[in-house]
Motif scaffolding. Structure first.
Motif, short mmCIF file in Angstrom:
data_model
loop_
_atom_site.label_atom_id
_atom_site.label_comp_id
_atom_site.label_asym_id
_atom_site.label_seq_id
_atom_site.Cartn_x
_atom_site.Cartn_y
_atom_site.Cartn_z
N ILE A 125 0.84 -1.20 0.00
CA ILE A 125 0.00 0.00 0.00
C ILE A 125 0.88 1.25 0.00
CG2 ILE A 125 -1.60 1.37 1.40
CD1 ILE A 125 -2.93 -1.26 2.26
N ILE A 126 1.94 1.24 0.81
CA ILE A 126 2.87 2.38 0.86
C ILE A 126 3.58 2.54 -0.48
CG2 ILE A 126 4.93 3.31 1.96
CD1 ILE A 126 4.07 1.83 4.52
N ALA A 127 4.03 1.42 -1.06
CA ALA A 127 4.72 1.48 -2.35
C ALA A 127 3.81 2.03 -3.44
CB ALA A 127 5.22 0.08 -2.74
N LEU A 128 2.56 1.61 -3.46
CA LEU A 128 1.61 2.11 -4.45
C LEU A 128 1.33 3.59 -4.23
CD1 LEU A 128 -0.88 -0.90 -4.55
CD2 LEU A 128 0.47 -0.06 -6.48
N SER A 129 1.31 4.03 -2.98
CA SER A 129 1.07 5.44 -2.68
C SER A 129 2.22 6.30 -3.21
CB SER A 129 0.90 5.64 -1.17
OG SER A 129 -0.21 4.91 -0.68
N PHE A 130 3.46 5.86 -2.99
CA PHE A 130 4.61 6.58 -3.55
C PHE A 130 4.54 6.59 -5.08
CE2 PHE A 130 7.20 5.68 0.48
CZ PHE A 130 7.09 6.98 0.92
N SER A 131 4.13 5.47 -5.67
CA SER A 131 4.02 5.40 -7.12
C SER A 131 2.98 6.39 -7.64
CB SER A 131 3.64 3.98 -7.55
OG SER A 131 4.64 3.04 -7.22
N MET A 132 1.87 6.52 -6.92
CA MET A 132 0.84 7.47 -7.34
C MET A 132 1.37 8.89 -7.36
SD MET A 132 -2.65 6.13 -5.46
CE MET A 132 -3.53 7.61 -5.94
N ILE A 133 2.15 9.26 -6.34
CA ILE A 133 2.73 10.60 -6.30
C ILE A 133 3.70 10.78 -7.46
CG2 ILE A 133 4.06 12.25 -4.94
CD1 ILE A 133 3.05 10.80 -2.43
N ALA B 36 9.24 4.07 -3.78
CA ALA B 36 8.34 2.94 -3.98
C ALA B 36 9.14 1.64 -4.10
CB ALA B 36 7.48 3.16 -5.22
N HIS B 37 10.24 1.69 -4.86
CA HIS B 37 11.07 0.49 -5.03
C HIS B 37 11.72 0.09 -3.71
CE1 HIS B 37 10.27 0.46 -9.19
NE2 HIS B 37 11.04 1.49 -9.52
N PHE B 38 12.14 1.06 -2.90
CA PHE B 38 12.70 0.74 -1.59
C PHE B 38 11.68 -0.03 -0.75
CE2 PHE B 38 16.10 4.13 -1.87
CZ PHE B 38 17.15 3.27 -1.60
N LEU C 39 3.85 1.39 -24.98
CA LEU C 39 4.82 0.51 -24.33
C LEU C 39 4.98 0.85 -22.86
CD1 LEU C 39 7.64 0.26 -27.05
CD2 LEU C 39 6.11 -1.56 -26.28
N VAL C 40 5.10 2.15 -22.55
CA VAL C 40 5.29 2.58 -21.17
C VAL C 40 4.09 2.23 -20.31
CG1 VAL C 40 5.54 4.58 -19.65
CG2 VAL C 40 6.92 4.42 -21.73
N PHE C 41 2.89 2.55 -20.80
CA PHE C 41 1.70 2.37 -19.97
C PHE C 41 1.33 0.90 -19.81
CE2 PHE C 41 0.50 6.75 -21.73
CZ PHE C 41 1.22 7.38 -20.72
N LEU C 42 1.46 0.11 -20.88
CA LEU C 42 1.12 -1.30 -20.78
C LEU C 42 2.05 -2.01 -19.79
CD1 LEU C 42 0.28 -2.44 -24.43
CD2 LEU C 42 -1.29 -2.16 -22.50
N THR C 43 3.35 -1.73 -19.88
CA THR C 43 4.29 -2.39 -18.97
C THR C 43 4.14 -1.88 -17.55
OG1 THR C 43 5.95 -0.77 -19.71
CG2 THR C 43 6.02 -2.96 -20.71
N TYR C 44 3.88 -0.57 -17.38
CA TYR C 44 3.75 -0.01 -16.03
C TYR C 44 2.49 -0.51 -15.34
CZ TYR C 44 2.86 3.30 -12.28
OH TYR C 44 2.58 3.86 -11.06
N PHE C 45 1.35 -0.37 -15.98
CA PHE C 45 0.11 -0.82 -15.35
C PHE C 45 0.10 -2.34 -15.20
CE2 PHE C 45 -1.72 3.28 -17.09
CZ PHE C 45 -1.93 3.85 -15.84
N GLY C 46 0.70 -3.05 -16.15
CA GLY C 46 0.83 -4.49 -16.00
C GLY C 46 1.70 -4.87 -14.82
N ALA C 47 2.78 -4.11 -14.61
CA ALA C 47 3.68 -4.38 -13.48
C ALA C 47 2.97 -4.22 -12.15
CB ALA C 47 4.88 -3.44 -13.56
N GLN C 48 2.25 -3.13 -11.98
CA GLN C 48 1.63 -2.86 -10.69
C GLN C 48 0.55 -3.89 -10.35
OE1 GLN C 48 2.89 -0.94 -8.60
NE2 GLN C 48 3.34 1.12 -9.32
N ILE C 49 -0.24 -4.31 -11.33
CA ILE C 49 -1.28 -5.28 -11.04
C ILE C 49 -0.67 -6.65 -10.74
CG2 ILE C 49 -1.69 -5.90 -13.46
CD1 ILE C 49 -4.38 -5.65 -10.72
#
Length: 241
Positions: free
Chosen positions: A66-74, A101-103, A218-228
Motif C-alpha cells: 500500500i505504501i509502495a503504491l502510494s509513492f508510485s501514485m505521487i 516505492a522500489h525501496f 509501451l510505457v503504460f502497458l508495462t507499467y500498469f501491467g507491473a503494478q497489477i
C-alpha cells in the motif's frame, strides 16, 4: 462494497481504468490527465486496504505494498506535470518517489527471502529465475551502453544511475523470494524495469524514431501491467485465514 474489492471485480476495473487513461492521455493535456492516471493504483490501494481490515496475521505483507503504491501514485502525478521551467524538477521528483516505492517493495520482498519454499513451488524453477536474472543484467548493460552515455547533466546522470541500481535490487529481491504467486511478482518486477527503461530511452534518446503513440503504449502497458502483477496475488485469502 466488500464484493467490489474482490480480485474478480478489481482486476477488470483496474484494466478498464488503465485503458481509459491511455485513451485520455491522447486528448487531455498535462497536468489534467494525471487525475485519470492515479485511478488504477487507487483501486489497488483500496482493495489492499479492504484485505487489511479482514486479516489479523502478517499485516506488513499488505501494508508495505500500500505504501509502495502510494509513492508510485505521487510519482505518477509528477510524471504528468513536466511543464515548462518545472520539467526537469518534475522528472527528478518523479524518479525520487518511484525510488522510494522500489525501496518499499524491496523491504516487502526481503521478508520472504528466507522463508520455507511454499507448496507447489518446486526446485525446477531455478532455471527460470536464472533466465530472469540474465534478462535484467542484459537490460542494465543496454541502458549503460546507450542512455547513460548520452546524459550530459551530472545531476541526471547520478539520478538515473542510482535509479538503475535501486530498481535492479528490486527485481533481484523479487526473483529470490519464496512465497505464493511468486511468478506473478517476478514478471511484475521485470515489467516495471522495462517500463522505466522505455521512459529513459525515449527521454534521453529523442532521436530513437519511435512514434509517440507506440512509446506511450509501451510505457503504460508495462507499467500498469507491473503494478497489477505485483499486487493482485495479495487480494486472495491464504488458505490459513
Amino acid at each position: 462494497m466488500k464484493t467490489f474489492f474482490e480480485a474478480r471485480v478489481i482486476i477488470p476495473a483496474y484494466v478498464v481504468s488503465a485503458m481509459w487513461y491511455m485513451v485520455c492521455v491522447t486528448f487531455i493535456p498535462e497536468p489534467w490527465c494525471a487525475f485519470f492516471k492515479v485511478i488504477p493504483l487507487g483501486l489497488l490501494i483500496a482493495a489492499l486496504a479492504a484485505r487489511l481490515k479482514e486479516t489479523t496475521t502478517d499485516r506488513p505483507t499488505l501494508i508495505l505494498p500500500i505504501i509502495a503504491l502510494s509513492f508510485s501514485m505521487i510519482g505518477d502525478v509528477f510524471g504528468d506535470t513536466k511543464l515548462g521551467a518545472f520539467r526537469d524538477m518534475s522528472f527528478l521528483l518523479q524518479m525520487a518517489f518511484f525510488m522510494m516505492a522500489h525501496f518499499v517493495y524491496i523491504g516487502s520482498f526481503l521478508r520472504f527471502m528466507s522463508r520455507p519454499r511454499p507448496k507447489g513451488l518446486s526446485k525446477r524453477d531455478t532455471w527460470g529465475r536464472l533466465a530472469c536474472v540474465l534478462f535484467m543484467v542484459m537490460l542494465l548493460m543496454f541502458l549503460c551502453d546507450t542512455v547513460l552515455q548520452v546524459i550530459e547533466s551530472p545531476v541526471f546522470r547520478i539520478g538515473v544511475s542510482a535509479y538503475m541500481v535501486i530498481i535492479s535490487v528490486m527485481v533481484f529481491t523479487a526473483i529470490m523470494q519464496s512465497r505464493r504467486h511468486i511468478w506473478q511478482m517476478i514478471l511484475g518486477a521485470l515489467l516495471f524495469a522495462l517500463s522505466d527503461a522505455t521512459i529513459a530511452w525515449t527521454a534521453f534518446l529523442p532521436s530513437n524514431d519511435l512514434p509517440l503513440a507506440i512509446e506511450d503504449t509501451l510505457v503504460f502497458l508495462t507499467y500498469f501491467g507491473a503494478q497489477i502483477l505485483l499486487n493482485v496475488g495479495l487480494l486472495s485469502k491464504p488458505k490459513a485465514e
